[in-house]
Design a protein around this motif. Structure first.
Motif, mmCIF file in Angstrom:
data_model
loop_
_atom_site.group_PDB
_atom_site.id
_atom_site.type_symbol
_atom_site.label_atom_id
_atom_site.label_comp_id
_atom_site.label_asym_id
_atom_site.label_seq_id
_atom_site.Cartn_x
_atom_site.Cartn_y
_atom_site.Cartn_z
ATOM 1 N N TYR A 187 -0.969 -24.660 -64.124
ATOM 2 C CA TYR A 187 -1.498 -23.400 -63.918
ATOM 3 C C TYR A 187 -1.094 -22.791 -62.330
ATOM 4 O O TYR A 187 -1.392 -23.466 -61.487
ATOM 5 N N ASN A 188 -0.217 -21.824 -62.069
ATOM 6 C CA ASN A 188 0.041 -21.417 -60.827
ATOM 7 C C ASN A 188 -1.090 -20.176 -60.481
ATOM 8 O O ASN A 188 -0.821 -19.097 -61.124
ATOM 9 N N PHE A 189 -2.017 -20.340 -59.860
ATOM 10 C CA PHE A 189 -3.110 -19.362 -59.368
ATOM 11 C C PHE A 189 -2.542 -17.954 -58.605
ATOM 12 O O PHE A 189 -2.872 -17.107 -59.055
ATOM 13 N N PRO A 190 -1.579 -18.147 -57.690
ATOM 14 C CA PRO A 190 -1.245 -16.784 -57.086
ATOM 15 C C PRO A 190 -0.366 -15.965 -57.759
ATOM 16 O O PRO A 190 -0.480 -14.948 -57.755
ATOM 17 N N LYS A 191 0.446 -16.427 -59.031
ATOM 18 C CA LYS A 191 1.171 -15.769 -59.764
ATOM 19 C C LYS A 191 0.212 -15.598 -60.991
ATOM 20 O O LYS A 191 1.283 -14.844 -61.945
ATOM 21 N N LYS A 192 -0.621 -16.107 -61.524
ATOM 22 C CA LYS A 192 -1.485 -15.979 -62.558
ATOM 23 C C LYS A 192 -0.330 -16.667 -63.682
ATOM 24 O O LYS A 192 -0.367 -15.779 -64.683
ATOM 25 N N ALA A 193 0.143 -17.659 -63.670
ATOM 26 C CA ALA A 193 1.205 -18.173 -64.487
ATOM 27 C C ALA A 193 0.752 -19.303 -65.198
ATOM 28 O O ALA A 193 0.321 -20.325 -64.552
ATOM 29 N N LEU A 194 0.877 -19.532 -66.441
ATOM 30 C CA LEU A 194 0.864 -20.944 -67.223
ATOM 31 C C LEU A 194 2.195 -21.397 -67.276
ATOM 32 O O LEU A 194 2.924 -21.013 -67.696
ATOM 33 N N VAL A 195 2.342 -22.652 -66.791
ATOM 34 C CA VAL A 195 3.342 -23.621 -66.780
ATOM 35 C C VAL A 195 3.425 -24.677 -67.825
ATOM 36 O O VAL A 195 2.426 -25.420 -67.600
ATOM 37 N N VAL A 196 4.240 -24.771 -68.766
ATOM 38 C CA VAL A 196 4.417 -25.743 -69.861
ATOM 39 C C VAL A 196 5.876 -26.416 -69.856
ATOM 40 O O VAL A 196 6.853 -25.597 -69.773
ATOM 41 N N THR A 197 5.700 -27.855 -69.528
ATOM 42 C CA THR A 197 7.072 -28.464 -69.425
ATOM 43 C C THR A 197 6.843 -29.245 -70.642
ATOM 44 O O THR A 197 6.335 -30.115 -70.948
ATOM 45 N N ILE A 198 8.022 -29.138 -71.566
ATOM 46 C CA ILE A 198 8.426 -30.094 -72.678
ATOM 47 C C ILE A 198 9.309 -30.990 -72.250
ATOM 48 O O ILE A 198 10.371 -30.851 -72.034
ATOM 49 N N THR A 250 13.332 -24.825 -77.273
ATOM 50 C CA THR A 250 14.007 -25.823 -76.619
ATOM 51 C C THR A 250 15.547 -25.752 -77.215
ATOM 52 O O THR A 250 15.567 -24.898 -78.468
ATOM 53 N N ARG A 251 16.259 -26.207 -76.564
ATOM 54 C CA ARG A 251 17.733 -26.406 -77.266
ATOM 55 C C ARG A 251 17.724 -27.514 -78.250
ATOM 56 O O ARG A 251 16.779 -28.318 -78.084
ATOM 57 N N VAL A 252 18.835 -27.440 -79.034
ATOM 58 C CA VAL A 252 18.801 -28.672 -80.008
ATOM 59 C C VAL A 252 19.595 -29.845 -79.268
ATOM 60 O O VAL A 252 20.931 -29.800 -78.624
ATOM 61 N N LEU A 253 19.058 -31.094 -79.441
ATOM 62 C CA LEU A 253 19.784 -32.125 -78.905
ATOM 63 C C LEU A 253 20.468 -33.063 -80.140
ATOM 64 O O LEU A 253 19.629 -33.368 -81.314
ATOM 65 N N ARG A 254 21.692 -33.259 -80.036
ATOM 66 C CA ARG A 254 22.343 -33.922 -81.159
ATOM 67 C C ARG A 254 22.213 -35.424 -81.157
ATOM 68 O O ARG A 254 22.146 -36.098 -80.382
ATOM 69 N N LYS A 255 21.833 -35.902 -82.528
ATOM 70 C CA LYS A 255 22.108 -37.121 -82.939
ATOM 71 C C LYS A 255 21.250 -37.877 -82.177
ATOM 72 O O LYS A 255 21.489 -39.143 -81.662
ATOM 73 N N THR A 256 19.766 -37.846 -82.161
ATOM 74 C CA THR A 256 18.821 -38.655 -81.421
ATOM 75 C C THR A 256 17.614 -38.719 -81.882
ATOM 76 O O THR A 256 17.080 -37.919 -82.462
ATOM 77 N N LEU A 257 16.858 -39.758 -81.874
ATOM 78 C CA LEU A 257 15.561 -40.052 -82.208
ATOM 79 C C LEU A 257 14.472 -40.047 -81.129
ATOM 80 O O LEU A 257 13.441 -39.965 -81.251
ATOM 81 N N ASP A 258 15.120 -39.833 -79.978
ATOM 82 C CA ASP A 258 14.435 -39.956 -78.780
ATOM 83 C C ASP A 258 14.731 -39.006 -77.834
ATOM 84 O O ASP A 258 15.341 -39.265 -76.595
ATOM 85 N N PRO A 259 14.735 -37.857 -78.164
ATOM 86 C CA PRO A 259 15.097 -36.576 -77.039
ATOM 87 C C PRO A 259 14.519 -36.411 -75.850
ATOM 88 O O PRO A 259 13.206 -36.545 -75.842
ATOM 89 N N VAL A 260 15.079 -36.264 -74.874
ATOM 90 C CA VAL A 260 14.708 -35.834 -73.501
ATOM 91 C C VAL A 260 15.108 -34.205 -73.145
ATOM 92 O O VAL A 260 16.074 -33.858 -72.917
ATOM 93 N N PHE A 261 14.072 -33.384 -73.468
ATOM 94 C CA PHE A 261 14.272 -31.966 -73.039
ATOM 95 C C PHE A 261 14.089 -31.524 -71.751
ATOM 96 O O PHE A 261 15.170 -30.831 -71.292
ATOM 97 N N ASP A 262 13.325 -31.811 -71.231
ATOM 98 C CA ASP A 262 12.868 -31.261 -69.733
ATOM 99 C C ASP A 262 12.983 -29.939 -69.563
ATOM 100 O O ASP A 262 13.850 -29.269 -68.783
ATOM 101 N N GLU A 263 12.417 -29.404 -70.223
ATOM 102 C CA GLU A 263 12.437 -27.686 -70.293
ATOM 103 C C GLU A 263 11.245 -27.275 -69.944
ATOM 104 O O GLU A 263 10.091 -27.690 -70.536
ATOM 105 N N THR A 264 11.012 -26.311 -68.739
ATOM 106 C CA THR A 264 9.749 -25.721 -68.335
ATOM 107 C C THR A 264 9.752 -24.154 -68.555
ATOM 108 O O THR A 264 10.648 -23.452 -68.628
ATOM 109 N N PHE A 265 8.601 -23.807 -69.282
ATOM 110 C CA PHE A 265 8.421 -22.501 -69.564
ATOM 111 C C PHE A 265 7.368 -21.963 -68.770
ATOM 112 O O PHE A 265 5.969 -22.395 -69.003
#
Length: 429
Positions: A166-177, A211-226
């Motif tokens: 959580y970013n208190f100065p900007k009042k923002a919730l940050v979620v990283t998948i 998130t984006r689609v990761l092709r042909k994997t059972l252990d995907p690494v997304f590393d995407e922050t919203f």
């Protein structure tokens, strides 16, 4: 003494004409001034206008700002120099589809039809193949068949790793998948999956991303922050993060692997980023919750070979908006076999759970093709800021999955020229 002669001008202008010319010039000047001021004022408003909600999507050094884009997303690749200062690369901007990034709804605002009946000439003579789009897939059972590799009761669905800050100065919730491990095989041919994740903040459902689609994997690494702005820290305890793990399927509806529900009441991001790993569970479909009812009327004219479909009304629809109401409309799809050959939409009925449509559509259908015709009714909640959500579905015809639907279609076929109207319960899409 010299004679004084009067000099007269070459033309005379009457006072009336001069007044009209002056008034015209004044009106034109004022109009141009008002127009220029209005344009400047609108531009200033657009520049400083705050969106209903705002978030930033960080994807491995790529910043996506959805509030400044319309149908396509501009992605600026950012590099950092040796001093750590961000520097934009000179490769230009990349364009990605808004629906692929999951930041904007793929459904456009429904163009309501006129009150007059609509006539669609169905291309029956065309050779229909088996190529299906994700929103056109229809099986003989009326819904997508479960693949042999669909996760069952005794199959482990894997784990999902993510973080909450959580970013208190900007009042923002940050979620990283971050990543997922041990996903089940959903594609028999490749013995793998094409996973991606949809995330929704409950209970409002106003913040939806994927998130984006990761092709042909059972252990995907997304590393995407919203990053979601405008969420006070005092409201975090009332929010729930819903992660839906899916496997992309090009020729049918995407397979649901499982889901993860995280109540933020048990998470304290005030001291810094909280790292979490949760087991992916089988999706809990609450079939006990009613999706509402839809009343439709069908009539077939064997001489003219026309099917008249009338969407009458709906009742007891579930609450889809934060106001406790909904903005429903009905999308009518006609299928020949498994191929969609016609589609229409009704008008949107604002702020109601019991809409009255009374809109009719006419389709040319030969008598010998009636056994292979199916009509799908999708009740959809229109949302201007996020993706439109399907409230419920009804199928009549060859692919009807309910006894009431089969009986309704039988009465229509056995009683030509007679309108047959019935209420039907909506099923989950």
């Amino acid at each position: 003494m010299a004679e004084i002669t009067s000099v007269h001008p070459g033309f005379d202008v009457s006072p009336v004409v001069a007044g009209l010319i002056g008034a015209t010039v004044l009106v034109v000047s004022v109009s141009v001034t008002v127009f220029v001021w209005t344009c400047c004022h609108q531009q200033a408003e657009k520049k400083h206008k705050t969106p209903p909600y705002k978030f930033i999507h960080m994807l491995k050094g790529i910043s996506i700002y959805p509030e400044t884009l319309s149908n396509k997303k501009k992605i600026n690749r950012i590099r950092r120099d040796k001093n750590g200062a961000p520097k934009e690369t000179g490769r230009g901007n990349l364009l990605v589809d808004a629906a692929e990034s999951g930041l904007v709804g793929s459904d456009k605002a429904p163009d309501g039809p006129n009150t007059a009946p609509h006539i669609d000439q169905l291309p029956i003579k065309v050779d229909y193949g088996d190529e299906l789009s994700p929103d056109q897939s229809l099986t003989p059972g009326g819904s997508k068949t479960s693949s042999p590799s669909s996760p069952g009761e005794d199959v482990l669905l894997g784990e999902l790793t993510f973080s909450v800050d959580y970013n208190f100065p900007k009042k923002a919730l940050v979620v990283t998948i971050q990543e997922a491990h041990g996903l089940p095989v959903m594609d028999e041919h490749t013995q793998s999956s094409d996973p991606y994740i949809k995330m929704t903040i409950l209970p409002d459902k106003r913040h939806r991303v994927k998130t984006r689609v990761l092709r042909k994997t059972l252990d995907p690494v997304f590393d995407e922050t919203f990053t979601f702005y405008g969420i006070p820290y005092s409201q975090l305890q009332d929010l729930v993060l819903h992660f839906l793990v899916l496997s992309f399927d090009r020729f049918s509806r995407d397979d649901v692997i499982g889901e993860v529900m995280v109540h933020l009441a048990g998470v304290d991001p005030s001291t810094g980023k909280v790292q979490l790993t949760r087991e992916i569970l089988k999706r809990n479909i609450q079939k006990c919750i009613s999706r509402g009812e839809l009343q439709v009327s069908l009539s077939y004219q064997p001489v003219a070979q026309r099917m008249t479909v009338v969407v009458l009304k709906a009742r007891h629809l579930p609450k889809m908006d934060i106001t406790g109401l909904s903005d429903p409309y009905v999308k009518v799809n006609v299928y020949y076999g498994r191929k969609r050959i016609a589609k229409k939409k009704t008008h949107v009925k604002k702020c109601t759970l019991n809409p009255v449509f009374n809109e009719s559509f006419i389709y040319d259908i030969p008598v010998d093709l009636l056994p292979d015709i199916s009509i799908e009714f999708l009740v959809i909640d229109f949302d201007r800021t996020t993706k439109n959500e399907v409230v419920g579905r009804l199928i009549l015809g060859a692919h009807s999955i309910t006894a009431a639907g089969v009986e309704h279609w039988r009465e229509v076929c056995e009683n030509p020229r007679k309108p047959v109207a019935k209420w039907h319960s909506l099923s989950e899409y």
